[in-house]
Motif scaffolding. Structure first.
Motif, short mmCIF file in Angstrom:
data_model
loop_
_atom_site.label_atom_id
_atom_site.label_comp_id
_atom_site.label_asym_id
_atom_site.label_seq_id
_atom_site.Cartn_x
_atom_site.Cartn_y
_atom_site.Cartn_z
N TYR A 57 0.81 -1.21 0.00
CA TYR A 57 0.00 0.00 0.00
C TYR A 57 0.86 1.27 0.00
N PHE A 58 2.16 1.15 0.23
CA PHE A 58 3.01 2.31 0.48
C PHE A 58 3.98 2.55 -0.67
N ASP A 59 3.92 3.74 -1.27
CA ASP A 59 4.92 4.09 -2.28
C ASP A 59 6.10 4.79 -1.59
N GLN A 60 7.16 4.99 -2.33
CA GLN A 60 8.39 5.55 -1.74
C GLN A 60 8.20 6.97 -1.24
N ASP A 61 7.37 7.76 -1.92
CA ASP A 61 7.13 9.14 -1.46
C ASP A 61 6.48 9.14 -0.08
N LEU A 62 5.52 8.25 0.12
CA LEU A 62 4.84 8.19 1.42
C LEU A 62 5.79 7.69 2.50
N ILE A 63 6.57 6.69 2.21
CA ILE A 63 7.53 6.17 3.18
C ILE A 63 8.53 7.25 3.57
N ARG A 64 9.01 8.00 2.57
CA ARG A 64 9.98 9.06 2.84
C ARG A 64 9.37 10.15 3.71
N ALA A 65 8.11 10.51 3.43
CA ALA A 65 7.46 11.56 4.22
C ALA A 65 7.26 11.11 5.66
N LEU A 66 6.82 9.88 5.86
CA LEU A 66 6.63 9.37 7.22
C LEU A 66 7.96 9.36 7.98
N SER A 67 9.02 8.97 7.31
CA SER A 67 10.35 8.96 7.95
C SER A 67 10.77 10.36 8.34
N ASP A 68 10.54 11.32 7.46
CA ASP A 68 10.95 12.71 7.74
C ASP A 68 10.16 13.31 8.89
N PHE A 69 8.84 13.06 8.91
CA PHE A 69 7.99 13.71 9.91
C PHE A 69 7.99 12.99 11.26
N ARG A 70 8.54 11.78 11.29
CA ARG A 70 8.55 11.02 12.56
C ARG A 70 9.23 11.82 13.67
N GLN A 71 10.31 12.50 13.36
CA GLN A 71 11.07 13.23 14.37
C GLN A 71 10.31 14.44 14.90
N LYS A 72 9.42 15.00 14.09
CA LYS A 72 8.70 16.21 14.50
C LYS A 72 7.42 15.90 15.27
N ALA A 73 6.98 14.67 15.23
CA ALA A 73 5.72 14.30 15.88
C ALA A 73 5.91 14.18 17.39
N ALA A 74 4.81 14.34 18.12
CA ALA A 74 4.85 14.12 19.57
C ALA A 74 5.15 12.67 19.87
N ASP A 75 5.44 12.37 21.13
CA ASP A 75 5.92 11.04 21.51
C ASP A 75 5.02 9.92 21.01
N GLN A 76 3.72 9.97 21.35
CA GLN A 76 2.82 8.89 20.98
C GLN A 76 2.63 8.85 19.46
N GLU A 77 2.51 10.02 18.85
CA GLU A 77 2.32 10.07 17.40
C GLU A 77 3.56 9.55 16.68
N GLY A 78 4.74 9.95 17.20
CA GLY A 78 5.98 9.45 16.61
C GLY A 78 6.12 7.96 16.75
N SER A 79 5.63 7.43 17.88
CA SER A 79 5.67 5.99 18.10
C SER A 79 4.78 5.27 17.10
N ASN A 80 3.60 5.84 16.80
CA ASN A 80 2.71 5.24 15.80
C ASN A 80 3.35 5.22 14.42
N ILE A 81 4.03 6.30 14.07
CA ILE A 81 4.71 6.35 12.76
C ILE A 81 5.83 5.32 12.72
N SER A 82 6.59 5.21 13.80
CA SER A 82 7.67 4.22 13.86
C SER A 82 7.12 2.81 13.71
N TRP A 83 5.97 2.56 14.33
CA TRP A 83 5.33 1.24 14.24
C TRP A 83 4.96 0.91 12.80
N ILE A 84 4.42 1.90 12.07
CA ILE A 84 4.07 1.67 10.67
C ILE A 84 5.32 1.34 9.86
#
Length: 403
Positions: free
Chosen positions: A368-395
């Protein structure tokens, strides 16, 4: 035999809420846990509706139904549910990593004599128990869907399960109104092992054009006296759940359990059965787009990056004609555009996927995931709050693992 007064059920999905229903009706104080508040609200509503239906059919008296409902409490954390329990039944999705994670946590939280049971339908209870310091107190309790209707309970003896634990699990099952069979651990136990073969062969026959799905179902019902055909059954259980079981049995028992390519294709296409509105058969009452869904979809199409529109669309799918029809494909449809441009969008995307996983057990799938989406999630993971960042890391971790 150890006395059981309080039962905790971990996970409020289809199986978890069914187990909680049966436990409460059996006279046990029951605590149903889930991290997602919406899952607990849905469970409470469905348990009440199923109890009312049982009263209407004359299977339960109204006072007994009310008493059972009053015995169920709800918790938003594993620790709150399990701390006082005499028996904990894990009902999280059928993935070894998830079950090991829960059992590791439960072993730290629960009292030394608390029994830990897994509702796994095919995985090794011995392997799950190995991460605890109480392997003798670990057992399999395999319930069947829908739990409040199905009479069978497979009680599974792992390598180190002691006699007292086995007897206690069997007695709890009987108090829940189940017919209990006790078996020695083996991949797939009894029913999943046989059902997987029948269902997989049915997919091969459908793939080869030997007969239609309806005729294959009819043949097994009328010729072998099965109450449901293999395709009716897999649509009820979930095609993704059946595929997960087959993949494990193929790995454990060999080539005869290799999943049929058509089954794999259906799962990749999001055809998961009744819960998604389409599996082998169509379920328009679950899938049919209500006016609310259509309006939300059109609103989102006019401004795909608008988070409010994405949230409204996601919410509408969760209450589509009284059914929750959300799937991973819809997470992508609702939130992809927003996730590409902001950490708020990425966080909302990850939160929605986590909610989907907790309710239906559908994990993020790499296809379901293209490279643009994966790259965006990786970039924004650091800016997200703790729980939100944890959810992104889990994905990101989920889509990196082989499915």
């Amino acid at each position: 035999m150890a006395p059981v007064r309080t039962i905790a059920v971990i996970g409020a999905g289809i199986m978890g809420r069914g187990i909680a229903h049966a436990a409460a009706l059996g006279g046990y104080r029951t605590i149903l846990e889930d991290l997602v508040p919406a899952a607990l609200r849905k469970a409470e509503t469905e348990i009440r509706a199923n109890l009312d239906k049982a009263v209407e059919l004359g299977k339960v008296t109204a006072p007994d139904a009310d008493s059972a409902f009053s015995r169920i409490d709800y918790a938003g954390a594993v620790a709150d549910a399990a701390r006082e329990a005499d028996l904990v039944i894990e009902a999280v999705p059928e993935e070894m990593e998830s079950k090991i994670e829960i059992f590791t946590l439960l072993d730290k939280i629960c009292r030394p004599n608390t029994i830990l049971a897994s509702n796994t339908s095919s995985l090794s209870v011995t392997e799950i128990a190995s991460v605890t310091y109480r392997a003798k107190k670990c057992v399999g309790m395999h319930f069947f869907n829908p739990v409040h209707k199905m009479k069978l309970l497979e009680v599974v003896r792992a390598l180190e399960t002691d006699d007292d634990t086995l007897a206690t699990a069997a007695e709890v099952g009987r108090r829940m109104g189940k017919e209990v069979v006790v078996i020695k651990e083996s991949p797939g136990f009894i029913t999943s092992r046989i059902n997987a073969l029948i269902g997989n062969e049915a997919f091969y026959m459908l793939q080869e054009g030997i007969a239609s799905a309806a005729d294959i179902d009819k043949a097994l019902k009328l010729g072998l006296n099965h109450p449901m055909g293999p395709f009716e059954l897999v649509d009820l259980v979930g095609l993704d759940t059946r595929l997960s079981i087959l993949e494990y049995l193929h790995k454990s028992l060999g080539e005869k359990y290799r999943p049929a390519p058509l089954l794999v294709q259906y799962v990749k296409a999001g055809r998961l059965g009744r819960k998604s509105g389409r599996g082998v058969y169509e379920y328009p009452e679950a899938k049919g787009a209500s006016p609310t869904v259509e309006m939300a979809r059109q609103e989102l199409a006019s401004d795909p990056t608008n988070l409010n529109s994405a949230n409204r669309y996601w919410k509408a799918l969760g209450n589509c004609n009284g059914h929750d029809v959300r799937s991973g494909r819809y997470v992508i449809e609702a939130y992809r555009a927003a996730a590409l441009i902001s950490h708020e969008g990425a966080s909302a995307f990850a939160k929605a996927y986590r909610e989907l996983y907790e309710i239906s057990g559908e994990p993020p799938r790499a296809e379901y995931f293209d490279q643009d989406l994966i790259r965006a999630l990786s970039d924004f993971r650091q800016k997200a709050a703790d729980q939100e960042g944890s959810n992104i890391s889990w994905i990101l971790a989920s889509i990196e693992r082989p499915q």
